[in-house]
Design a protein around this motif. Structure first.
Motif: not given
Length: 289
Positions: A113-134
């Protein structure tokens, strides 16, 4: 820009930037980590965040900062306004030009949700930590406890970076494209509905639970496997594709998985929580036909 970042790369980036700061050197692009701990069962992730998070990670309250609950008739998690998201981004310490990494403890199904919103807001480089905290924990990387309060940032949200559809567009999409339902299969089929007023799905939508894009460890499937998964549902490059879920949270995860597969997709933010409350909206039940 990449959609994912691996735990080792993130650890190395953070260590390098920390070392540069200690030496008083210019580190170049900053990396800001946002912790978006949230679930339907435990919507407030503060306690889990305080108990252990990626060093330097700033907590993001999905319910309060990634949604506008004053918006009426737009579902359970309406999109925040540009002004509200700008204020949140600055509280998180974001500056224009930052690399932003989002994570959670749910295979990125809330962090998306944060990834999508920040991309929608115009930030160019937004990434998800693959596998997250696990994945971070499994690699033996350190966790910090306590609260992180960064210096205020200066980033500004300017919406328009990601495609969005409303209820009418979602209703029309199956006739000429593909509408994917990212909820669990039993909710799609109408066998259970734990939170919204009516059970079932938008007529013509196809079932694509968000968890099906992850492997057993919570990492995204390889791009080839994701392409195969979505192609079987008719979602291929050049076809109009949209995604929805219960309230627009895990649908963002579907949009991210589709992007990894090379398929552009629009988000229906109101999702089933809006659709099921609108009189006159038809509801389908049972498996796909």
């Amino acid at each position: 820009m990449p959609i994912l970042i691996q735990h080792d790369e993130l650890r190395e980036r953070l260590a390098g930037e920390r070392l540069a700061a200690e030496r008083g050197a210019e580190a170049g692009t900053r990396t800001v980590v946002l912790d978006v701990r949230w679930s339907l069962a435990v919507p407030d992730g503060t306690e889990a965040y305080l108990a252990g998070h990626v060093p330097g990670a700033v907590y993001v309250d999905l319910d309060r900062e990634l949604a506008d609950h004053d918006a009426v008739g737009e579902g359970r998690h309406p999109l925040p306004s540009e002004q509200a998201l700008t204020a949140a981004m600055r509280r998180w310490g974001l500056r224009d030009g930052d690399t932003v990494v989002v994570t959670d403890d749910l295979g990125n199904q809330s962090a998306a949700r944060a990834w999508w919103l920040l991309r929608h807001a115009g930030l160019a480089d937004v990434r998800m930590l693959d596998g997250a905290l696990a994945a971070w924990r499994a690699a033996g990387h350190p966790l910090d406890t306590g609260w992180v309060s960064p210096e205020p940032g200066d980033a500004t949200a300017r919406f328009g970076g990601m495609p969005v559809i409303d209820a009418d567009a979602a209703a029309a999409l199956p006739s000429g494209g593909v509408l994917l339902d990212a909820r669990a299969g039993e909710r799609y089929r109408g066998e259970v509905e734990p939170i919204d007023p009516r059970a079932g799905h938008i007529p013509g939508a196809r079932s694509a639970p968000s968890g099906g894009s992850l492997d057993a460890s919570g990492r995204f499937l390889p791009a080839d496997a994701l392409r195969e998964r979505f192609a079987a549902l008719g979602a291929v490059p050049g076809v109009a594709v949209g995604a929805y879920c219960g309230s627009g949270v895990t649908a963002a995860h579907a949009v991210a998985a589709l992007a990894i597969a090379g398929v552009d997709a629009a988000l229906y933010p109101g999702s089933w929580s809006q659709w099921s409350r609108e009189e006159g909206r038809p509801v389908a039940t049972g498996p796909e036909t």
